[in-house]
Design a protein around this motif. Structure first.
Motif, short mmCIF file in Angstrom:
data_model
loop_
_atom_site.label_atom_id
_atom_site.label_comp_id
_atom_site.label_asym_id
_atom_site.label_seq_id
_atom_site.Cartn_x
_atom_site.Cartn_y
_atom_site.Cartn_z
N ILE A 78 0.83 -1.21 0.00
CA ILE A 78 0.00 0.00 0.00
C ILE A 78 0.87 1.26 0.00
O ILE A 78 0.53 2.26 -0.63
N GLY A 79 2.03 1.20 0.67
CA GLY A 79 2.93 2.35 0.71
C GLY A 79 3.35 2.82 -0.67
O GLY A 79 3.57 4.01 -0.88
N ASP A 80 3.46 1.89 -1.60
CA ASP A 80 3.95 2.21 -2.95
C ASP A 80 2.82 2.26 -3.98
O ASP A 80 3.04 2.65 -5.14
N ALA A 81 1.61 1.91 -3.58
CA ALA A 81 0.50 1.77 -4.54
C ALA A 81 0.06 3.12 -5.09
O ALA A 81 0.13 4.14 -4.41
N ASP A 82 -0.40 3.12 -6.35
CA ASP A 82 -1.04 4.33 -6.89
C ASP A 82 -2.56 4.18 -6.88
O ASP A 82 -3.29 5.18 -6.88
N VAL A 83 -3.06 2.95 -6.85
CA VAL A 83 -4.51 2.70 -6.74
C VAL A 83 -4.73 1.64 -5.65
O VAL A 83 -4.10 0.59 -5.69
N VAL A 84 -5.60 1.96 -4.68
CA VAL A 84 -5.89 0.99 -3.61
C VAL A 84 -7.39 0.72 -3.53
O VAL A 84 -8.21 1.63 -3.61
N LEU A 85 -7.72 -0.56 -3.40
CA LEU A 85 -9.11 -0.94 -3.12
C LEU A 85 -9.18 -1.26 -1.64
O LEU A 85 -8.48 -2.15 -1.15
N VAL A 86 -9.99 -0.49 -0.92
CA VAL A 86 -10.14 -0.73 0.51
C VAL A 86 -11.60 -1.02 0.83
O VAL A 86 -12.39 -0.12 1.07
N PRO A 87 -11.98 -2.30 0.81
CA PRO A 87 -13.36 -2.63 1.14
C PRO A 87 -13.56 -2.50 2.65
O PRO A 87 -12.69 -2.90 3.42
N LEU A 88 -14.67 -1.91 3.06
CA LEU A 88 -15.01 -1.83 4.48
C LEU A 88 -13.91 -1.16 5.31
O LEU A 88 -13.63 -1.57 6.43
N GLU A 89 -13.31 -0.13 4.78
CA GLU A 89 -12.25 0.57 5.51
C GLU A 89 -12.86 1.51 6.54
O GLU A 89 -13.94 2.03 6.34
N ASP A 90 -12.15 1.71 7.65
CA ASP A 90 -12.69 2.64 8.63
C ASP A 90 -12.43 4.08 8.17
O ASP A 90 -11.55 4.34 7.36
N GLY A 91 -13.28 4.98 8.65
CA GLY A 91 -13.30 6.35 8.14
C GLY A 91 -11.97 7.09 8.25
O GLY A 91 -11.53 7.73 7.30
N ASP A 92 -11.30 6.99 9.40
CA ASP A 92 -10.03 7.69 9.60
C ASP A 92 -8.98 7.27 8.59
O ASP A 92 -8.28 8.08 8.01
N ARG A 93 -8.90 5.96 8.43
CA ARG A 93 -7.88 5.43 7.53
C ARG A 93 -8.20 5.78 6.09
O ARG A 93 -7.31 6.09 5.30
N ALA A 94 -9.49 5.72 5.74
CA ALA A 94 -9.89 6.06 4.38
C ALA A 94 -9.51 7.51 4.08
O ALA A 94 -8.99 7.82 3.01
#
Ligand code: ATP
Ligand code: MG
Length: 257
Positions: free
Chosen positions: A154-170
């Motif tokens: 994720i540190g190097d990603a240009d596109v991330v899919l985050v299913p059900l991510e918590d609000g702060d992190r999103a």
């Protein structure tokens, strides 16, 4: 979908909902899903019920835009938490294969034991490499445990899919300038609102939905993919979902009841 471990006839009107509950329960028993994951699932179910337990046309369009983003990416990463691992492990592996994406485990309540269990579970479902265990990268603006990511994931990603991510992190991920695709049944949640591509759909329908679009677009040129991305409107997608919930019918005029 059929599941050999569960004796519910597919003709049951709430088959999908019962299957989902069964998988989440099994995930908790196997030490993959946290007990808080049960509560998150309950919240999601309430929204799914209001949406008529179907993929809205606007969500399908979001799934197509998500597929286009993942195909255009230099380094797409699919983030997996305990609920996602319990509900759609094989489907995540299929999506990763269809979009040449990495898979990374990311937990709200991170413990090494649960990280390992989820990674093993994903490997049992065909994942060749699972990231997230190195945790040598940080997302700025989050407390220590919540900030951990793999530097080459994720540190190097240009596109991330985050299913059900918590609000702060999103929100923190969005601030990093990555293209963020969120799957969340609540169109009013901060996660959905922080996303470049909010997909208001159940993760058990959304992940296979994105894969189907990715396969369909496998031979599309960059121009086609870029125009799908450009035409997608996140605000409109959220509004369509909210309208479907409030009006209880189809956003295209039909009746869901
Ligand atoms: P925040 O405003 O911080 O985003 P939240 O509503 O996300 O708060 P959580 O308890 O983490 O707080 O909620 C979990 C979220 O995941 C809910 O928005 C719920 O709708 C969503 N969710 C749960 N199960 C599913 C599922 N199977 N598919 C899609 N979304 C789901
Ligand atoms: Mg949320």
């Amino acid at each position: 979908m059929t599941d050999p471990d569960i004796e519910i006839p597919e003709s049951h009107p709430r088959y999908e909902s019962l299957l989902t509950r069964h998988r989440i329960e099994a995930g908790v028993d196997a030490g993959i899903t946290s007990r808080q994951g049960l509560i998150a699932q309950g919240r999601g179910e309430a929204f799914d019920y209001l949406l008529g337990e179907r993929t809205l046309p606007a969500a399908d369009a979001a799934e197509r835009a998500a597929a286009a983003h993942l195909l255009l990416a230099d380094h797409p990463v699919l983030s997996v938490n305990g609920n996602v691992a319990a509900l759609v492990p094989g489907e995540v592996v299929d999506l990763a294969a269809a979009t040449s994406a990495d898979i990374e485990v990311n937990l709200f309540n991170r413990t090494d034991e649960r990280m390992e269990r989820i990674a093993d579970h994903l490997r049992e479902h065909g994942a060749s490499e699972v990231k997230g265990l190195t945790a040598d990268g940080r997302i700025p603006g989050l407390d220590h445990e919540r900030a951990k990511v793999d530097a080459d994931g994720i540190g190097d990603a240009d596109v991330v899919l985050v299913p059900l991510e918590d609000g702060d992190r999103a929100e923190a991920l969005g601030d990093l300038g990555k293209v963020e695709i969120v799957i969340d049944l609540n169109p009013m949640s901060r996660s959905a609102r922080a996303a470049d591509v909010p997909i208001v759909d159940n993760v058990i329908r959304a992940v296979p939905g994105i894969t189907e679009h990715a396969r369909d677009l496998a031979d599309a040129d960059r121009e086609t993919l870029e125009s799908i991305v450009a035409e997608f409107d996140a605000g409109e997608a959220l509004t369509a979902a909210e309208r479907a919930i409030r009006e209880g019918g189809d956003e295209d005029g039909g009746d869901a009841t």
